[in-house]
Design a protein around this motif. Structure first.
Motif, PDB file in Angstrom:
ATOM      1  N   GLU A 231       0.838  -1.218   0.000  1.00 48.78           N
ATOM      2  CA  GLU A 231       0.000   0.000   0.000  1.00 48.78           C
ATOM      3  C   GLU A 231       0.867   1.260   0.000  1.00 48.78           C
ATOM      4  OE1 GLU A 231      -0.241  -2.478   2.167  1.00 48.78           O
ATOM      5  OE2 GLU A 231      -2.328  -3.039   2.529  1.00 48.78           O
ATOM      6  N   CYS A 232       2.086   1.144   0.506  1.00 45.26           N
ATOM      7  CA  CYS A 232       2.948   2.316   0.674  1.00 45.26           C
ATOM      8  C   CYS A 232       4.189   2.224  -0.216  1.00 45.26           C
ATOM      9  CB  CYS A 232       3.356   2.413   2.154  1.00 45.26           C
ATOM     10  SG  CYS A 232       4.330   3.868   2.536  1.00 45.26           S
ATOM     11  N   THR A 233       4.299   3.129  -1.177  1.00 46.55           N
ATOM     12  CA  THR A 233       5.459   3.200  -2.076  1.00 46.55           C
ATOM     13  C   THR A 233       5.830   4.674  -2.254  1.00 46.55           C
ATOM     14  OG1 THR A 233       4.081   3.432  -4.041  1.00 46.55           O
ATOM     15  CG2 THR A 233       4.656   1.172  -3.398  1.00 46.55           C
ATOM     16  N   PRO A 234       7.006   4.981  -2.831  1.00 44.93           N
ATOM     17  CA  PRO A 234       7.347   6.400  -3.014  1.00 44.93           C
ATOM     18  C   PRO A 234       6.310   7.162  -3.850  1.00 44.93           C
ATOM     19  CG  PRO A 234       9.301   5.060  -3.266  1.00 44.93           C
ATOM     20  CD  PRO A 234       8.138   4.105  -3.165  1.00 44.93           C
ATOM     21  N   SER A 235       5.630   6.464  -4.792  1.00 48.65           N
ATOM     22  CA  SER A 235       4.634   7.189  -5.585  1.00 48.65           C
ATOM     23  C   SER A 235       3.291   7.285  -4.874  1.00 48.65           C
ATOM     24  CB  SER A 235       4.454   6.532  -6.958  1.00 48.65           C
ATOM     25  OG  SER A 235       4.127   5.180  -6.789  1.00 48.65           O
ATOM     26  N   ASN A 236       3.114   6.485  -3.842  1.00 48.72           N
ATOM     27  CA  ASN A 236       1.886   6.565  -3.049  1.00 48.72           C
ATOM     28  C   ASN A 236       2.233   6.376  -1.575  1.00 48.72           C
ATOM     29  OD1 ASN A 236      -0.837   6.699  -2.367  1.00 48.72           O
ATOM     30  ND2 ASN A 236      -1.072   4.477  -2.460  1.00 48.72           N
ATOM     31  N   PRO A 237       2.981   7.322  -1.001  1.00 45.82           N
ATOM     32  CA  PRO A 237       3.448   7.132   0.373  1.00 45.82           C
ATOM     33  C   PRO A 237       2.336   7.323   1.396  1.00 45.82           C
ATOM     34  CG  PRO A 237       4.185   9.249  -0.490  1.00 45.82           C
ATOM     35  CD  PRO A 237       3.422   8.587  -1.581  1.00 45.82           C
ATOM     36  N   LEU A 238       2.320   6.462   2.395  1.00 38.46           N
ATOM     37  CA  LEU A 238       1.324   6.598   3.457  1.00 38.46           C
ATOM     38  C   LEU A 238       1.833   7.481   4.583  1.00 38.46           C
ATOM     39  CD1 LEU A 238      -0.113   2.988   3.906  1.00 38.46           C
ATOM     40  CD2 LEU A 238      -1.121   4.909   2.671  1.00 38.46           C
TER      41      LEU A 238
ATOM     42  N   SER B  32       9.869  11.323   1.423  1.00 37.70           N
ATOM     43  CA  SER B  32      11.039  11.988   0.854  1.00 37.70           C
ATOM     44  C   SER B  32      12.080  10.946   0.486  1.00 37.70           C
ATOM     45  CB  SER B  32      11.644  12.935   1.894  1.00 37.70           C
ATOM     46  OG  SER B  32      12.987  13.207   1.594  1.00 37.70           O
ATOM     47  N   SER B  33      12.911  11.242  -0.518  1.00 34.06           N
ATOM     48  CA  SER B  33      13.959  10.288  -0.896  1.00 34.06           C
ATOM     49  C   SER B  33      14.947  10.087   0.255  1.00 34.06           C
ATOM     50  CB  SER B  33      14.690  10.770  -2.137  1.00 34.06           C
ATOM     51  OG  SER B  33      15.338  11.981  -1.868  1.00 34.06           O
ATOM     52  N   GLU B  34      14.989  11.025   1.207  1.00 37.61           N
ATOM     53  CA  GLU B  34      15.892  10.881   2.352  1.00 37.61           C
ATOM     54  C   GLU B  34      15.276  10.056   3.482  1.00 37.61           C
ATOM     55  OE1 GLU B  34      17.306  14.662   3.661  1.00 37.61           O
ATOM     56  OE2 GLU B  34      18.437  15.015   1.830  1.00 37.61           O
ATOM     57  N   GLY B  35      14.004   9.735   3.370  1.00 39.75           N
ATOM     58  CA  GLY B  35      13.362   8.944   4.416  1.00 39.75           C
ATOM     59  C   GLY B  35      13.863   7.509   4.376  1.00 39.75           C
ATOM     60  N   ALA B  36      13.890   6.865   5.547  1.00 42.60           N
ATOM     61  CA  ALA B  36      14.433   5.504   5.624  1.00 42.60           C
ATOM     62  C   ALA B  36      13.656   4.544   4.723  1.00 42.60           C
ATOM     63  CB  ALA B  36      14.396   5.020   7.069  1.00 42.60           C
TER      64      ALA B  36
ATOM     65  N   ALA C  22      11.877   5.197   2.007  1.00 48.44           N
ATOM     66  CA  ALA C  22      12.130   5.490   0.590  1.00 48.44           C
ATOM     67  C   ALA C  22      13.510   4.994   0.185  1.00 48.44           C
ATOM     68  CB  ALA C  22      11.998   6.985   0.343  1.00 48.44           C
ATOM     69  N   ALA C  23      14.503   5.163   1.066  1.00 47.95           N
ATOM     70  CA  ALA C  23      15.867   4.702   0.742  1.00 47.95           C
ATOM     71  C   ALA C  23      15.884   3.172   0.630  1.00 47.95           C
ATOM     72  CB  ALA C  23      16.850   5.170   1.805  1.00 47.95           C
ATOM     73  N   TYR C  24      15.219   2.471   1.552  1.00 47.79           N
ATOM     74  CA  TYR C  24      15.175   1.011   1.490  1.00 47.79           C
ATOM     75  C   TYR C  24      14.454   0.572   0.208  1.00 47.79           C
ATOM     76  CZ  TYR C  24      17.033  -0.258   6.080  1.00 47.79           C
ATOM     77  OH  TYR C  24      17.857  -0.471   7.138  1.00 47.79           O
ATOM     78  N   TYR C  25      13.386   1.271  -0.142  1.00 51.92           N
ATOM     79  CA  TYR C  25      12.624   0.909  -1.342  1.00 51.92           C
ATOM     80  C   TYR C  25      13.482   1.112  -2.593  1.00 51.92           C
ATOM     81  CZ  TYR C  25       8.682   0.539  -4.560  1.00 51.92           C
ATOM     82  OH  TYR C  25       7.842   0.143  -5.560  1.00 51.92           O
TER      83      TYR C  25
END
Lengths: 364, 93
Positions: free
Chosen positions: A334-341, A347-351, A353-356
């Motif tokens: 349900e949660c991806t960089p294009s549809n973040p929950l 943010s690309s700096e979020g943990a 997003a970086a793991y993804y």
């Protein structure tokens, strides 16, 4: 580029890893504060080449991530007004509010512009005296001097069509909030290098002493991060807990005093809500009374917008280092960089997003 | 967001009463405000964040740290470690 390439040298990285491995005898949990450091760690695979005794957990130091959902909704409400030019750093535009993001406001005809400095917003205000120009002033101590200077300069030039929607957060109160939590696992901090470039590291000394944790102001390149870890492990192994500066080329104990001076003139410390964590007392900056005419929240009367976070998201737990992103049931689904929950995917700096991005589904 | 890029000050000038500079980032030149690094001179390096110089790079400290590690690597190599291409120690990586 000079002062970047030297700090990415694999030969030196190997030497530091070798030294870390030769001194570590026990398991240690080290938190890097800054999202830029998290990105560097995951991108360069630093967490995977360290000895198994060292666990890196990722801190709350991504201002895009910790900006509350309701602040995003306030930004969207202001940017949707017909006479407003809404300006922001690019990374805030795709952060979803409860119904839409700023890009969608732009696609619907709103005048939303990306700027690279708050001084660019000021220039837009000068060139558009019949419009209200708003700058989305989000960030940690690193960004506060620029945002303070834009208000200070607007005041000097008597520009009345410029204001800032402020959501500034401070690092030391968040570090203390994490350390004083009953579930805390952090035994040492890599402090955020550029926050320290502004504020210095003197304010970490009482925290290191009170909570008995080594605090290492650290840079962002692979060698910086590895050296920061090495300094932390050396202290942990010896039972020491001091502030020890790794980022010597950019950080002094007293910090940048001209910058601190302007920040203190324009802003004062106040309570601030952190996305994923909640309200932390005295953990943010707000505009001083003298400069309140530059406060967008007052100017556009959006102070009463309140929004709740998604119940599925565990970003608050990730931000405290208690869980890894892949331990969330919504991660990558349900949660991806294009549809973040939530906070850590936005943010690309979020943990998350970086793991993804670097396909870190689970640790090897 | 706290990203800071080191760049070399190529030119210093005044704009709307603020000390500004043209900064060279490995060939790309962009303008930054230098009010917070008031003593910086042309030829020095500054860390730029969101259009503001926030710190003058201490070039001695920068090189000292790198040189110290290079020296250690050299000593290790003399002791039989291979730091130059092949893994130093298979168990390390």
């Amino acid at each position: 580029m000079k002062y970047l390439d030297e700090f990415r040298d694999p030969k030196i990285s190997k030497e530091i890893i070798h030294e870390i491995k030769s001194i570590v005898t026990k398991p240690w949990v080290i938190m890097e504060i800054c999202g830029g450091q998290t990105h560097s760690i995951i991108k360069n695979g630093i967490d995977q080449i360290l000895p198994k005794e060292i666990e890196l957990v990722h801190g709350p130091g991504c201002p895009v991530c910790v900006t509350p959902l309701e602040t995003i909704d306030k930004a969207i409400a202001i940017a949707s007004k017909p006479n407003v030019i809404f300006t922001s750093f690019g990374d805030m535009l795709r952060v979803p509010g409860s119904k839409k993001d700023l890009f969608q406001v732009k696609s619907e005809g709103g005048d939303v512009r990306i700027v690279y400095s708050p001084l660019e917003s000021l220039k837009i205000a000068r060139n558009n005296p019949d419009k209200e120009v708003v700058f989305f002033a989000v960030g940690f101590e690193t960004t506060a001097p620029g945002n303070a200077m834009a208000i200070y300069q607007a005041h000097r030039e008597e520009l009345t069509n410029f204001s800032e929607l402020v959501s500034h957060v401070l690092v030391p109160p968040a570090m203390e909030a994490l350390l004083s939590s009953s579930t805390n696992r952090v035994q040492a901090y890599l402090a955020a290098g550029h926050v320290c470039a502004i504020m210095g590291w003197w304010e970490y000394e009482p925290i290191a002493k009170k909570y008995k944790v080594p605090i290492i102001p650290t840079g962002f390149e692979p060698i910086d991060v590895l050296e920061g870890i090495l300094l932390a492990v050396k202290q942990l192994e010896k039972g020491k807990y001091e502030v020890e500066n790794q980022y010597l080329r950019a950080v002094k104990r007293e910090g940048n005093q001209p910058a601190q001076h302007v920040v203190n003139q324009v802003f004062e410390v106040g309570d601030r809500k952190w996305r994923g964590i909640g309200e932390i007392p005295q953990s943010g900056l707000k505009i001083r009374e003298k400069f309140l005419v530059y406060d967008s929240e007052k100017k556009f009367s959006v102070g009463d917008i309140i929004t709740n976070e998604s119940e599925l998201c565990i970003s608050g737990i990730v931000l405290q280092g208690l869980k890894k992103p892949y331990e969330c049931s919504a991660f990558g689904k349900e949660c991806t960089p294009s549809n973040p929950l939530g906070a850590t995917m936005v943010s690309s700096e979020g943990a998350c997003a970086a793991y993804y991005k670097y396909q870190r589904i689970k640790n090897a | 967001m706290c990203l800071g890029i080191p760049g070399k000050v190529e030119e210093i000038f005044d704009e709307n009463g603020l000390k500004m500079g043209n900064i060279n980032y490995g060939g790309t030149i962009n303008k930054a405000c230098l009010e917070y690094v008031p003593d910086i001179e042309v030829g020095q390096y500054t860390v730029v964040h969101a259009g503001f110089g926030i710190s003058v790079i201490d070039e001695d400290e920068a090189m000292k740290s790198i040189e110290a590690w290079e020296e250690l690597a050299d000593i290790a190599a003399k002791d039989g470690f291979d730091l130059y291409g092949n893994p130093l120690d298979e168990s390390v990586l």
